[in-house]
Design a protein around this motif. Sequence first.
Motif, PDB file in Angstrom:
ATOM      1  N   LEU A 178      -5.723  -3.803  -6.667  1.00 14.54           N
ATOM      2  CA  LEU A 178      -4.895  -4.692  -6.388  1.00 14.54           C
ATOM      3  C   LEU A 178      -3.230  -4.701  -5.948  1.00 14.54           C
ATOM      4  N   SER A 179      -3.261  -3.255  -6.010  1.00 12.71           N
ATOM      5  CA  SER A 179      -2.011  -2.958  -4.953  1.00 12.71           C
ATOM      6  C   SER A 179      -1.787  -3.570  -3.268  1.00 12.71           C
ATOM      7  N   LYS A 180      -2.993  -3.503  -3.018  1.00 13.80           N
ATOM      8  CA  LYS A 180      -3.610  -4.262  -1.559  1.00 13.80           C
ATOM      9  C   LYS A 180      -2.264  -5.805  -1.420  1.00 13.80           C
ATOM     10  N   LYS A 181      -2.519  -6.466  -2.177  1.00 15.06           N
ATOM     11  CA  LYS A 181      -1.918  -7.817  -2.406  1.00 15.06           C
ATOM     12  C   LYS A 181      -0.327  -7.586  -2.105  1.00 15.06           C
ATOM     13  N   VAL A 214      -7.513   1.581   2.220  1.00 16.81           N
ATOM     14  CA  VAL A 214      -7.198   1.165   1.035  1.00 16.81           C
ATOM     15  C   VAL A 214      -8.743   1.301  -0.055  1.00 16.81           C
ATOM     16  N   SER A 215      -9.528   1.471   0.248  1.00 14.93           N
ATOM     17  CA  SER A 215     -10.609   1.756  -0.117  1.00 14.93           C
ATOM     18  C   SER A 215     -11.074   3.124  -0.610  1.00 14.93           C
ATOM     19  N   LEU A 219       1.263  -4.517  -1.215  1.00 15.10           N
ATOM     20  CA  LEU A 219       1.295  -3.450   0.068  1.00 15.10           C
ATOM     21  C   LEU A 219       1.615  -4.849   1.278  1.00 15.10           C
ATOM     22  N   ASN A 220       0.495  -6.037   1.077  1.00 10.62           N
ATOM     23  CA  ASN A 220       0.474  -6.607   2.027  1.00 10.62           C
ATOM     24  C   ASN A 220       1.619  -8.101   1.884  1.00 10.62           C
ATOM     25  N   LYS A 221       1.984  -8.222   1.403  1.00  9.38           N
ATOM     26  CA  LYS A 221       3.484  -8.527   0.906  1.00  9.38           C
ATOM     27  C   LYS A 221       4.145  -8.003   1.112  1.00  9.38           C
ATOM     28  N   ILE A 252       3.566  -4.269   4.514  1.00  7.65           N
ATOM     29  CA  ILE A 252       3.043  -4.251   5.463  1.00  7.65           C
ATOM     30  C   ILE A 252       3.986  -5.182   6.961  1.00  7.65           C
ATOM     31  N   LYS A 253       4.344  -6.291   5.896  1.00  3.00           N
ATOM     32  CA  LYS A 253       5.090  -7.054   7.290  1.00  3.00           C
ATOM     33  C   LYS A 253       6.527  -6.777   8.116  1.00  3.00           C
ATOM     34  N   SER A 254       7.342  -5.913   6.490  1.00  2.00           N
ATOM     35  CA  SER A 254       8.284  -5.514   6.996  1.00  2.00           C
ATOM     36  C   SER A 254       7.955  -3.831   7.968  1.00  2.00           C
ATOM     37  N   GLY A 255       7.015  -3.541   8.007  1.00  2.00           N
ATOM     38  CA  GLY A 255       6.091  -2.429   9.084  1.00  2.00           C
ATOM     39  C   GLY A 255       6.747  -1.307   8.128  1.00  2.00           C
ATOM     40  N   TYR A 256       6.829  -0.982   7.247  1.00  2.00           N
ATOM     41  CA  TYR A 256       7.277  -0.138   6.186  1.00  2.00           C
ATOM     42  C   TYR A 256       5.975   1.395   6.304  1.00  2.00           C
ATOM     43  N   ILE A 257       5.093   0.431   6.073  1.00  2.00           N
ATOM     44  CA  ILE A 257       2.914   1.255   6.148  1.00  2.00           C
ATOM     45  C   ILE A 257       2.389   0.401   6.951  1.00  2.00           C
TER      46      ILE A 257
END
Length: 201
Positions: free
Chosen positions: A183-186, A113-114, A188-190, A193-198
């Motif tokens: 800010l997008s990281k939150k 992300v950074s 993306l996590n929610k 990430i959890k869905s496995g899409y990325i």
Amino acid sequence: MKTKKLLAKDFITIGLYTILIFIVQTIVNMIMTPFTAVAMPYISGTSLFVTSLVYMLMAIRVGKGGTLFFMAIVQGLIYTLMGAPLMLPFFAIAGLLGELTLIKGNGSQYRNVSRQGLAFGLYGAIYGTGGVMNIYVFGKESLDTMQFSPETIDRMVSYAYSPIWLSIGIAFSFMMAMIGCHLSKKLLNKHFIKSGYIQYH
């Protein structure tokens, strides 16, 4: 073993996300157009902030070098088809600058992300000068078809040739692009990430 080269499916993914980015940017620009006289230095930065989530989703989904550059080329081609061919080399330079910040690493940097935030920020800094580039090349007359008032056009030209306001616009675009990515990281996590899409590093 996964290849580090962009495949046909990657080009399709980048193309689709870039079109979405262009649509969102167009909507933001249309909303801010009535305020151009006072908001010109901030329009690009606002647009970059709003589209940063889409960019991060695309960049981390693909996770390979060349994603930002190809996105920039697609955007440049869209503007070329709209009658602004100057934007193609302009976007290419912006995309290349962003890609240069991602070269160093073992490949994981493309899902970091950074690192992606910095790359998009530098891309945004160049993108943020797009509004003045046509004025430099084609002059004040390039604004006549945009149906702005004479006072607004004069203000836009004044901004374009003001080193202070140009610097503010570039800095604002850089910061807003980076802030938006972080800010997008939150989100993306929610949602992704959890869905496995990325997945990212």
